[in-house]
Design an enzyme around this catalytic site. Structure first.
Site, short mmCIF file in Angstrom:
data_model
loop_
_atom_site.label_atom_id
_atom_site.label_comp_id
_atom_site.label_asym_id
_atom_site.label_seq_id
_atom_site.Cartn_x
_atom_site.Cartn_y
_atom_site.Cartn_z
N HIS A 139 34.15 41.16 45.84
CA HIS A 139 34.65 42.47 44.21
C HIS A 139 34.65 43.22 44.95
O HIS A 139 33.18 43.46 46.10
CB HIS A 139 33.86 41.81 43.39
CG HIS A 139 33.56 40.85 42.39
ND1 HIS A 139 33.46 40.90 40.59
CD2 HIS A 139 34.58 39.58 42.86
CE1 HIS A 139 34.11 39.99 40.67
NE2 HIS A 139 34.22 38.57 41.78
N CYS A 184 34.09 43.31 35.71
CA CYS A 184 32.32 42.54 36.25
C CYS A 184 32.15 42.49 34.65
O CYS A 184 31.16 43.32 34.31
CB CYS A 184 31.60 43.17 37.64
SG CYS A 184 30.08 42.69 37.30
N ARG A 190 42.60 32.55 37.35
CA ARG A 190 41.12 31.77 37.06
C ARG A 190 40.00 32.92 37.01
O ARG A 190 39.97 33.20 36.32
CB ARG A 190 40.78 31.03 37.84
CG ARG A 190 40.25 29.67 37.15
CD ARG A 190 38.82 30.35 37.22
NE ARG A 190 37.69 30.76 38.37
CZ ARG A 190 36.64 31.59 38.50
NH1 ARG A 190 35.41 31.50 37.17
NH2 ARG A 190 36.34 31.45 39.47
N ASP A 191 39.93 33.58 38.50
CA ASP A 191 39.14 34.10 37.65
C ASP A 191 38.84 35.62 37.70
O ASP A 191 38.14 36.49 36.75
CB ASP A 191 37.91 34.75 39.28
CG ASP A 191 36.77 34.99 39.09
OD1 ASP A 191 36.60 35.16 38.17
OD2 ASP A 191 36.71 36.13 40.59
N ASN A 205 37.59 42.32 41.50
CA ASN A 205 37.46 41.34 42.45
C ASN A 205 38.80 42.48 43.09
O ASN A 205 39.47 43.39 42.86
CB ASN A 205 39.12 40.76 41.76
CG ASN A 205 37.88 38.85 41.78
OD1 ASN A 205 37.94 38.25 42.80
ND2 ASN A 205 37.90 38.84 40.73
N HIS A 224 34.35 35.80 48.47
CA HIS A 224 35.50 36.89 48.20
C HIS A 224 34.63 37.74 47.66
O HIS A 224 33.63 37.75 47.07
CB HIS A 224 34.49 35.29 47.02
CG HIS A 224 35.36 35.53 45.34
ND1 HIS A 224 35.94 34.80 44.62
CD2 HIS A 224 35.02 36.84 44.38
CE1 HIS A 224 36.08 35.84 43.57
NE2 HIS A 224 35.12 36.68 43.51
#
Lengths: 298, 298
Positions: free
Chosen positions: B205, B236, B15-16, B245, B203
């Site tokens: 990055h 990003c 997803r991300d 991430n 979470h």
């Protein structure tokens, strides 16, 4: 977690960085060192005195050193693999030298072409030579956190080298994470094993992403001296394409946000990282260089 | 430093990760999720139900979810920006949903097109809908450690969202370091400010290199749940070219060497990172993918 008020960084891009890149011009090396000297860094590893056949990147070490600006507040150092190299560094005018030895037998053979015992046997003469010339001498213990040939390195083996170096009259100890094998556990285990009054420095590579986590662990254990390389310059000969030294601007960026002083002007440092990128002609793997600081710098 | 025996990771590459890459085929998404399901990961964020005009990468979310293997031991989740998206996720059969809200007003506007207050006002209905369908619902608080538009975010503002979410009936909270602005200091300050009994997840990055240092800080503070993305997949949008991430294999590699269990087979995970690299067709910035683990895996 414990954190100090201040951390002392040694910039190693001109030596450890450029030594792992295709050769660049003497003029570019001078530009890089001069630019670094204007960032507020207090220590710069400028060159190494090694066999020019083995390391052509450093063949012009004396020439580079003769030409760079020497700022009075900065401790410039040169690395050497043996007594002969230390002699050349002192002849060139250095008052701070680093002699490299590996904790791993096979890495010492690969790196300086002799046994760990033979490297250690020269330490008393190196220390005497340095003392006679009023120079400080640091032992850099490569593969302190693991060896690409031998795997894990027993912390006790590193501690034995520290003891022998202390006995020989070495002034400072650096632990090299030569191929990025350190983790927080390895940092703790090494510091548990080592027992010395000498100042300790840690040199982390970011090969597997853990450099700043390792640095944080070392801070928590009272270590306040670290190597770093602007732009993360340098690679790892045993992991082609992998990143090498932790980027100085990533270290400074994190430490400053934590309220830890380094004396470094981060904006100026990022400018030098961009210069380093121009000099080597490839995109460097520094997040702070690419993305900029987390908030605009004043 | 405190460390737990076990850490629970949620894999967010499908997803991300993919949401921040040029669109890939439905088939490749299914391959990626199925491969991840065989690594020992216990949580996978599979898709999001968002406006397909805004995020074409996730237009086939229901189709992907219908086709993937569902392993009984894995909690698969879907992200949604609002009540409508949560309804679509539940209609598609998800029993774990994440609703995203930003701590920063301007980021919430940019990300989900409304005010923080309007996002929060929907939380009770979202929770009721989830409850009626026996689904768990997590609030992901984006920009918890800083906002690319507004800069620093007051930890108290994040804590207020946590309180409102708790009040509304949310089951879990995640703090998103959306653009890599976290540092160990910001992690500590946020955890100092937040007061809740809900399970917390972080979470991070790796935009500025500090992801594993931040994770280590959170571990020391008792956090044991983290997001990560295989291969560091994802970028990003506010820092072109910067890494996104934290890479799951870098997290697992460090944690396992520290003796912290994740349940994940690192060798299998590195294989999936290589698959992710093939799928997106660019070299991913994962040190463990490039250099391999610090010692050979058994």
């Amino acid at each position: 977690m414990h954190q100090p008020d201040r951390v002392s960084l040694r910039e190693v891009a001109p030596r450890d960085g450029l030594q792992n890149e295709p050769p660049v011009s003497t003029q570019d090396k001078i530009r890089l060192i001069d630019a670094l000297s204007r960032t507020g860094l207090s220590r710069i590893e400028a060159v190494s005195f090694v066999n020019p056949k083995a390391v052509p990147q450093m063949a012009d070490a004396a020439e580079v050193w003769a030409a760079v600006e020497k700022h009075p507040g900065i401790r410039y150092s040169a690395l050497a693999p043996n007594l002969k190299g230390v002699q050349r560094a002192i002849d060139a005018g250095f008052t701070a030298v680093e002699v490299v030895i590996s904790a791993s037998e096979s890495h010492n053979q690969a790196n300086v072409g002799r046994s760990v015992a033979d490297s250690l046997a020269e330490f008393p003469d190196i220390c005497a030579l340095a003392r006679d010339n009023l120079a400080g001498v640091e032992a850099i213990i490569a593969t302190s956190f693991g060896c690409p040939f031998e795997g894990d390195i027993a912390p006790g083996a590193v501690a034995e080298i520290v003891d022998a170096a202390t006995e020989a009259g070495i002034d400072r100890i650096a632990f090299g994470d030569t191929t990025g094998m350190a983790t927080p556990r390895r940092v703790n285990e090494l510091l548990d094993a080592v027992d010395t009054e000498l100042p300790l420095l840690m040199h982390f590579h970011n090969t597997r992403g853990a450099a700043l986590a390792n640095l944080l662990t070392a801070l928590d254990r009272g270590v306040t001296e670290f190597d770093a390389s602007v732009g993360g310059l340098g690679g790892c000969p045993f992991a082609p394409g992998a990143s090498g030294n932790v980027a100085t601007e990533e270290v400074v960026h994190m430490l400053h946000d934590m309220g830890i002083d380094t004396g470094v002007d981060l904006a100026a440092l990022i400018g030098v990282a961009a210069l380093a990128q121009d000099i080597v002609g490839r995109e460097l793997e520094s997040g702070v260089l690419r993305a900029g600081p987390r908030t605009p710098l004043k």
